[in-house]
Design an enzyme around this catalytic site. Structure first.
Site, PDB file in Angstrom:
ATOM      1  N   SER A 100       5.533  16.355 -20.254  1.00 51.34           N
ATOM      2  CA  SER A 100       6.470  15.266 -21.002  1.00 51.34           C
ATOM      3  C   SER A 100       6.844  14.755 -19.704  1.00 51.34           C
ATOM      4  CB  SER A 100       7.427  15.937 -21.518  1.00 51.34           C
ATOM      5  OG  SER A 100       8.207  14.892 -22.414  1.00 51.34           O
ATOM      6  N   GLU A 101       7.013  13.276 -19.716  1.00 46.55           N
ATOM      7  CA  GLU A 101       7.167  12.465 -18.404  1.00 46.55           C
ATOM      8  C   GLU A 101       8.795  12.530 -17.903  1.00 46.55           C
ATOM      9  OE1 GLU A 101       5.750  11.345 -21.219  1.00 46.55           O
ATOM     10  OE2 GLU A 101       6.480   9.097 -21.871  1.00 46.55           O
ATOM     11  N   ASN A 102       9.632  13.053 -19.025  1.00 49.53           N
ATOM     12  CA  ASN A 102      11.030  13.064 -18.687  1.00 49.53           C
ATOM     13  C   ASN A 102      10.996  14.273 -17.494  1.00 49.53           C
ATOM     14  OD1 ASN A 102      10.488  14.865 -20.740  1.00 49.53           O
ATOM     15  ND2 ASN A 102      12.388  14.703 -21.107  1.00 49.53           N
ATOM     16  N   SER A 125       7.373  13.812 -11.643  1.00 54.03           N
ATOM     17  CA  SER A 125       6.596  13.792 -12.799  1.00 54.03           C
ATOM     18  C   SER A 125       5.642  12.667 -12.876  1.00 54.03           C
ATOM     19  CB  SER A 125       7.816  13.435 -13.939  1.00 54.03           C
ATOM     20  OG  SER A 125       7.251  13.716 -15.191  1.00 54.03           O
TER      21      SER A 125
END
Lengths: 222, 240, 240, 222
Positions: free
Chosen positions: D51-53, D93
């Site tokens: 998840s890019e967060n 990320s």
């Protein structure tokens, strides 16, 4: 080299240089003379020593029994850590430097000149082991002090009108502390702030290639 | 998902002529076991990227002494007199960068960017006019002369991690972090050695320094059986 | 060395017109207590840099609603309908960047570099030809078209840390890390709030995410006394 | 929206898309349809959801009692973590994304075209909430699959000859999975690989603006 074996010239430089390090400062100590400075700081020194291999909060040199193979400073010495220290990667370590988070850096020098230019990384044809962290520290520390014997081992001046060796960084030096004097780099030139108690102003100028400026009031001894 | 691999078959993936990043600042963080296997297997014409050249008899110094290295990309090799001699005699090509610029060039490759703009060394002999651009980097409207530093890539990275899990998540300690996490992000194939290999889930997710996404293989080294005095204190630095 | 400070006197250091980085991706990592004090004190004409605009009634959304913000630099504000309306009506200027480019521009400021070269969005409408350079970034000899992304600076950063010590060393947790460590490196003055303030030496040095060298002030927030429902679960996302 | 309430079109897309996710993969799931995919993966799925967060190793949606305020995915849902997960900052990320460490990304689309161009971030004058992580994911994932209803809610084609909306990234899509077909982007054009069991090839072409290529042998149903 234990403290008792150090030559008088070195002792004088280090004793004087230690006074530059104040409470709360983040300080980087270059390889050579500056590395020896922790011995001259008060036991309860409230500041943080930065080592560019990725440590903030270096303690004193670790003796056998305390030393860990994974924990050295940038000079290769095994060190201890003080409470509140942090360890980080080399990109973060130099982010800290380039970002201007180093309050004070003390470096050695081959040559330093009237404009505050510093040469300490290369002697063409003789010595070129690399750049290390010197360029970034010289360019980016908030305050840069050079520690050096006033003349080289052959008695030749190291404080020049213009550096002849390849520069580490131009116009980066704020103060020069030698065994003979404390000298500030000012827009007007090299201003002598303090003089060793065993030397005359005439001798000091004779040992210096650059023209020195002496203050009108009497010089403080150190 | 289990990336634990055997030492010799992992190092055998490295061909002669490869470009290899090697973790470590001096001894801490240097993957001595991986380097010794590389020495044993005989790959040559290597380009190594490491902060320094270790000290004589340690780590990459042994590869240099065995004439396996064509080029070294480093920041400072002053603690290895033999490497300096090889440089001076023309036996070894060395490309020097300021230490933090070397770190940042490696990180740039790891971050999937192509280079960055810096003012370090811009007025010294390490900068060629062809590396300079003038660019407006703030809202002042004025252009500034800056040096373009390009990303530094490698086929392989050899990493020393204090702890790891079988997925390849890595944790470092003390001043042995140094270039390791940057190189682990940057290289195409990342081989990490560790004394302490644990099942996934052992480490709190936010304590992991290098996510397993970046790691190809983990090699468990038995500290007790490792013959390497290189992992111990270097006697000439120990004060009594 | 002790950087523990009082909330109101710390936020009072921020003048109207300031550029402020605000940590957080959505709610996690958002410094709600610092933002509420900023709301209370009344500074206006602010430029905020945050990944998103929080959700209506949360965090920076309250500053937007109170007309304190001229410009928002963000990646995505889709979860804040009010912010989108302000953008569409011209009340709010928003500068969008791809999320990772925003992160990298902030990190560039933190790393003391001036910009970086990227290929993201290079063939889309977010790239202006004036941002393109052609540069030889590898040994192929060929030049490549790349976009120059400049470093993004700020006067202040407001940070939420899970844990901290009195020197200002910060640790984050879970997905609340996000932009916080990058902004803590980048801004001139860095104020961090935490529920868990401990004496120096509490945390292993290699677990510290943000070294105290980057931090100006730490504000201890009493979780029990903090009235903020903002720190709790957002009911509309909780599945039973 | 619980699984049982999902429309048949959505169900078909998600069931088919889940088959694309294989053991050992690192997979990023875009906001919208892809976010719902974990419900369709086997319980013991041996891969890692990014998840890019700043999370690698996302587990299923966390129910009340398990959910932590500090742990969401990029769509804002409270999630659990799987063993071996890691959390990191936004720069790392996206380093992972730009560096090509995402094996597979599934994204939603407004429009996709014959060249594999994708438009999913902006409808000028109507919708411009920002870019988020879409451009970097679209440009850099090793394999990009678009999940979309075959036509929009007004029955208009979303698979076009040429995208008309501002692009997210050019020539980035590898495969399109809709409720009507599975279509690969090939150098020759859009090659239909599978067709829904309730639709004819003629209807499929009628619902598609771009010219479709049908294989010579019989089409697999899904």
């Amino acid at each position: 080299m234990s403290k008792t074996e150090r030559p008088v010239r070195t002792e004088r430089i280090l004793r004087r240089a230690a006074k530059e390090i104040q409470s709360g400062m983040i300080v980087n100590l270059g390889i050579g003379l500056p590395t020896l400075l922790p011995d001259y700081l008060p036991e309860n020194f409230a500041g943080l020593i930065h080592s560019e291999n990725g440590v903030l909060g270096c303690g004193s040199v670790a003796k056998r029994g305390q030393a860990r193979p994974s924990l050295i400073d940038s000079a290769g010495h095994y060190i201890s850590l003080k409470p509140g220290s942090s360890c980080f990667d080399s990109a973060v370590s130099f982010a800290m430097i380039r970002r201007g988070r180093i309050d004070l850096c003390l470096l050695g020098a081959f040559e330093v000149d009237t404009c505050g230019n510093l040469a300490n990384w290369k002697i063409p044809g003789k010595l070129s082991p690399g750049i290390g962290g010197a360029m970034e520290l010289a360019q980016k520390a908030k305050r840069l002090i050079v520690l050096s014997t006033h003349t080289d081992k052959n008695g030749r001046p190291k404080i020049l009108e213009h550096c002849r060796l390849p520069l580490t960084a131009p116009a980066c030096v704020n103060r020069i502390i030698t065994d003979e004097a404390v000298i500030d780099v000012t827009p007007e030139g090299l201003l002598v702030q303090e003089i060793a108690d065993n030397i005359s102003t005439q001798d000091l100028q004779n040992h210096t290639e650059a023209k020195l400026i002496f203050p009108e009031n009497s010089l403080r001894k150190f | 998902m289990n990336k634990q691999r055997e030492l010799s078959e992992t190092i055998a993936l490295i061909p002669s002529g490869a470009t290899i990043m090697v973790g470590g600042f001096g001894s801490p963080g240097t993957p001595f076991t991986l380097l010794d296997e590389l020495l044993r297997q005989g790959q040559d014409r290597l380009t190594l990227i490491k902060n320094d050249a270790n000290e004589p008899g340690y780590g990459i110094a042994k590869l240099l002494e065995a004439d396996r290295v064509d080029t070294l990309i480093a920041s400072h090799i002053g603690l290895n007199r033999d490497a300096v001699q090889r440089l001076n005699s023309g036996k070894l090509k060395v490309e020097f960068h300021p230490q933090g610029i070397l770190a940042e060039k490696i990180r740039a490759a790891g971050a999937g960017i192509f280079g960055f703009l810096s003012d370090i060394g811009i007025e010294t002999e390490i900068t060629d006019p062809s590396q300079i651009i003038e660019w407006q980097v703030d809202k002042s409207g004025a252009k500034r002369k800056l040096k373009v530093e390009t990303a530094l890539h490698a086929d392989f990275a050899l990493i020393h991690a204090a702890r790891a899990d079988h997925f390849g998540n890595l944790l470092y300690t003390d001043s042995a972090i140094n270039f390791n996490p940057l190189m682990a992000m940057a290289a195409e194939n990342v081989f990490a050695e560790t004394f302490d290999l644990q099942p996934p889930g052992t480490f709190p997710p936010e304590h992991i320094h290098t996510s397993c996404a970046f790691v190809s293989a983990v090699i468990a080294v038995d500290r007790k059986r490792a013959l390497h005095s290189e992992y111990e204190l270097m006697e000439h630095y120990v004060e009594d």
